[in-house]
Design an enzyme around this catalytic site. Structure first.
Site, PDB file in Angstrom:
ATOM      1  CG  HIS A 187     -11.825   1.050   8.970  1.00 38.16           C
ATOM      2  ND1 HIS A 187     -11.284   0.621  10.150  1.00 38.16           N
ATOM      3  CD2 HIS A 187     -11.100   0.441   7.991  1.00 38.16           C
ATOM      4  CE1 HIS A 187     -10.295  -0.216   9.908  1.00 38.16           C
ATOM      5  NE2 HIS A 187     -10.162  -0.338   8.606  1.00 38.16           N
ATOM      6  N   PRO A 225       1.504  -1.602   9.932  1.00 39.05           N
ATOM      7  CG  PRO A 225       2.527  -3.656  10.393  1.00 39.05           C
ATOM      8  CD  PRO A 225       2.677  -2.422   9.547  1.00 39.05           C
ATOM      9  CG  ASP A 281       8.834  -0.470   6.131  1.00 42.84           C
ATOM     10  OD1 ASP A 281       8.865  -1.170   7.164  1.00 42.84           O
ATOM     11  OD2 ASP A 281       7.958  -0.604   5.249  1.00 42.84           O
ATOM     12  CB  ILE A 328      -0.956  -0.004   1.205  1.00 36.45           C
ATOM     13  CG1 ILE A 328      -1.940  -1.170   1.093  1.00 36.45           C
ATOM     14  CG2 ILE A 328      -1.723   1.319   1.289  1.00 36.45           C
ATOM     15  CD1 ILE A 328      -2.814  -1.360   2.319  1.00 36.45           C
ATOM     16  NE  ARG A 365      -6.052  -2.610  11.432  1.00 35.09           N
ATOM     17  CZ  ARG A 365      -6.467  -2.765  10.189  1.00 35.09           C
ATOM     18  NH1 ARG A 365      -6.695  -1.707   9.424  1.00 35.09           N
ATOM     19  NH2 ARG A 365      -6.654  -3.973   9.678  1.00 35.09           N
ATOM     20  CG  ASP A 415     -10.794   5.325   6.165  1.00 29.71           C
ATOM     21  OD1 ASP A 415     -11.964   5.748   6.055  1.00 29.71           O
ATOM     22  OD2 ASP A 415     -10.465   4.148   5.911  1.00 29.71           O
ATOM     23  CD  GLU A 461     -11.824   1.914  13.353  1.00 33.49           C
ATOM     24  OE1 GLU A 461     -12.181   1.023  12.581  1.00 33.49           O
ATOM     25  OE2 GLU A 461     -11.015   2.796  13.025  1.00 33.49           O
TER      26      GLU A 461
END
Length: 334
Positions: A294, A205, A173, A154, A233, A257, A262
């Site tokens: 989401h 993640p 990363d 992504i 997340r 999002d 949530e």
């Protein structure tokens, strides 16, 4: 076999039913799985869960007591599942390790562009026939710096779009991606990325080491006119610290999002209720903050791939096979 699917959205249901037709019976519930709804799964060997279900030890025990032996999660993330509890109960757990990365990457850009060009505010005005441009000035993304935290599938799709805009690419990363390097991305430490980026997008993640990756210290390093986008997340951002940052009149905008708390809010109609989550209510009160429910993954292509993989995961379970989607082997295997 009848499979019980929790948290099934209206647009998702016909796709699920079509995918399982001829192989298994499917019972779809729009309610979410938690300790209070687990009893509905009694007698179902296989249960399919959604990302906002809460599969803690208590819920898993209730499922196991009802005869459930397999959880087929319809998402990539699985931080909502107590894997150790599932292992102790001998329950198998699978997930969807891959689906269209373009769905999330494109939506992240929709949020970034919407925040930058103040699209929602503009549309709200024009609906009232107010066609003034006052307060709607944005900036060119071309020539600016984007910071991508997480350069997997992504994050790479997001970076390719940024490259198309003509932006300078910074990445962070644990493992560098050669494809991103090929786009001209420079990998830097988090502190430098937060300090130099005009736009920051999160694509990592949620793990113990990434929880509140964007905390008060990270927010303090960001430029006053930077834009922050999170389609990964909610727990990656310390929402309380973000509110205080916005209250200090810092950041040009935020697109969210996902939100840490949530569960029980997103995917529900709460329009006739009092919003008791003061942090979420405060975030949504800022004109330069966009909050969506989401939905970044929610394209026909991505949902179709999620469902196809879920069907395969059930078939693998019944055949006694493992795959790259297996998180916990059912009891007695391996």
């Amino acid at each position: 076999m009848e499979i019980l699917a929790y948290g099934v959205l209206a647009d998702e249901r016909p796709l699920l039913e079509r995918a399982f037709a001829g192989a298994h019976e499917l019972r779809c519930l729009d309610l979410f799985l938690n300790r209070h709804t687990a009893s509905a799964a009694a007698g179902h060997e296989v249960v399919s869960s959604s990302v906002n279900d809460v599969l803690d030890a208590h819920t898993l025990r209730a499922l196991a007591d009802g005869g459930t032996r397999m959880i087929a999660q319809r998402s990539t993330g699985y931080n909502n599942i107590d894997l150790e509890a599932a292992r102790a109960l001998g329950m198998g757990v699978s997930r969807v390790s891959f689906y269209s990365p373009y769905s999330v990457a494109e939506f992240a850009w929709a949020l970034a562009l919407g925040v930058n060009r103040k699209t929602v505010r503009a549309v709200s005005r024009t609906r009232e026939f107010d066609f003034r441009l006052t307060g709607l000035m944005g900036r060119d993304f071309h020539g600016r710096t984007v910071g991508v935290l997480g350069t997997g599938k992504i994050g790479t799709a997001f970076a390719r779009i940024a490259h198309g805009f003509g932006m300078r690419l910074l990445g962070w990363d644990v493992v560098e991606n050669p494809e991103c390097r090929g786009l001209g991305m420079e990998y830097v430490d988090k502190d430098r990325l937060f300090a130099e980026a005009d736009l920051i997008s999160l694509h990592v993640p949620l793990l113990p080491e990434t929880h509140h990756l964007v905390d008060a210290a990270a927010l303090a390093r960001m430029k006053d006119d930077a834009i922050l986008v999170n389609t990964s997340r909610g727990g990656l951002i310390d929402a309380g610290a973000l509110v205080e940052t916005l209250r200090a009149n810092r950041l040009a905008g935020v697109g969210l999002d996902v939100y840490e708390e949530e569960a029980g809010v997103f995917f529900f109609d709460r329009s006739l209720e009092v919003m008791t989550d003061d942090t979420l209510a405060r975030l949504m009160s800022f004109r330069h903050v966009l909050v969506t429910s989401h939905q970044a993954y929610f394209t026909r292509e991505a949902v179709g791939q999620i469902i196809e993989t879920t069907v395969r995961n059930v078939a693998d379970y019944l055949a006694g096979r493992d795959s790259e989607n297996t998180l916990v082997r059912p009891g007695g295997r391996g």
